[in-house]
Design an enzyme around this catalytic site. Structure first.
Site, PDB file in Angstrom:
ATOM      1  N   LYS A  58      33.791  40.841  42.839  1.00  0.00           N
ATOM      2  CA  LYS A  58      33.273  42.165  43.229  1.00  0.00           C
ATOM      3  C   LYS A  58      32.024  42.568  42.436  1.00  0.00           C
ATOM      4  O   LYS A  58      31.239  43.377  42.890  1.00  0.00           O
ATOM      5  CB  LYS A  58      34.355  43.233  43.119  1.00  0.00           C
ATOM      6  N   GLY A  59      31.837  41.988  41.276  1.00  0.00           N
ATOM      7  CA  GLY A  59      30.612  42.251  40.508  1.00  0.00           C
ATOM      8  C   GLY A  59      30.527  43.642  39.932  1.00  0.00           C
ATOM      9  O   GLY A  59      31.543  44.252  39.593  1.00  0.00           O
TER      10      GLY A  59
END
Ligand code: B12
Length: 265
Positions: free
Chosen positions: A131-132
């Site tokens: 998801k960063g």
């Protein structure tokens, strides 16, 4: 806009060059009129003037917390300040991924961990997890990276063992807690254990955390340091560039060694 005197750079508060700052600190005494006065004295002893206590509150039994507004005349010559900075062309994930597959021709293998007693995983996850962070996807989502995220409280030795086992190209260390300079101690620990095993040149070494700077990382023998606000694509881009540099160098050195070998025959 007023012209900034870069040779005598001062903090900005209400007006340019007014030297206004806001400080916060804790005193190990209960809040009181005396504690407030003591906080004023301390700030004056540090060379500040126009000292005003903006906030005083109890922060646990026997402790008071202060926010202080004050001014300073101590400036810095900004033109003489030197700080290493990673100056990389900005690239997005698709471009980096494409370049890795074209130029490195295989996924870059990375092993990341937060070592020692440090239990903070959010920073490392922000860089590595799919998801960063900040709308920027994490390295696990790239085709160009094979990621092992060991999580937190990993003993340094285990991080090295895993990097060796995975035949990693890079080790990504996260250090968040900086009490008593534990982040520096643990950064040194990784470097010295790598040296003991003759592995200090084997991996690209990247470290990140809120109190980590690129300058500190370079001083301790790392290839790069990433601080607050770093985005996964910044790290991915650095790893890609470093990897290409490493691959370019390796065949060249091998070629030169071979050439020298031939001449000697
Ligand atoms: C969440 C949190 C916790 C959670 C952690 C949960 C988890 N799974 O991570 C819990 C509650 C467990 C916790 C515990 C403690 N915490 Co805490 N915690 C925080 C808090 C509020 C947020 C940290 C965070 O997640 N930031 C968000 C991430 C995204 O930011 P980041 O870590 O800076 O990461 C970015 C960059 O630094 C960089 N980065 C980070 N790592 C890496 C690695 C690589 C390879 C790269 C490239 C980049 C990179 O990229 C990230 C994205 O930009 C901070 C305060 C704050 N506001 O920062 C305190 C804070 C870090 N904690 C602190 C403390 C003191 C503790 C405790 C010691 C408290 C205690 N007495 O028990 C314990 C320590 C436990 C331990 N053994 O480590 C202090 C540290 C002070 C200091 N000088 O060291 C802070 C600053 C709070 C404070 N002001 O006092 N904490």
């Amino acid at each position: 806009m007023a012209e900034i005197d870069l040779k005598n750079l001062l903090p900005y508060g209400d007006t340019t060059q007014d030297g206004a700052v806001q400080l916060s600190f804790t005193l190990p005494v209960e809040p009181s009129a005396k504690a407030r006065e003591a906080a004023t004295h301390i700030a004056r002893n540090w060379g500040f003037f126009d000292v005003k206590i903006a906030h005083m509150s109890k922060i646990g039994i026997g402790y008071s917390f202060f926010v202080v507004m004050a001014r300073t005349e101590k400036s810095v010559d900004f033109t003489k300040v030197e700080a290493p900075q990673l100056d990389l062309e900005k690239r997005d994930y698709k471009e980096i991924d494409k370049k890795i597959l074209q130029e490195v021709k295989r996924p870059i293998r990375i092993v990341g961990a937060c070592t020692g007693f440090d239990a903070h995983t959010v920073g490392l996850d922000a860089i590595l997890n799919m998801k960063g962070f900040d709308g920027d996807i994490g390295l696990e989502r790239y085709k160009g990276f094979r990621v092992v995220n060991m999580g937190s409280q990993v003993p340094t030795e285990e991080l090295i063992d895993r990097a060796v086992k995975e035949n990693a190209d890079a080790i990504l260390l996260s250090k968040v807690v900086s009490q008593k300079d534990i982040h520096i101690y643990d950064m040194r620990d990784l470097m010295s254990q790598l040296k003991k095993r003759g592995l200090e040149k084997k991996f690209i070494l990247v470290v990140g955390g809120p109190r980590v700077t690129h300058k500190l990382a370079l001083e301790l023998g790392y290839d790069a340091g990433f601080t607050i606000g770093s985005r996964p694509s910044d790290v991915a881009n650095f790893l890609y560039e470093k990897m290409v540099e490493k691959l370019d160098r390796t065949p060249k050195e091998k070629k030169e060694t071979k050439a020298r070998g031939k001449k000697q025959k």
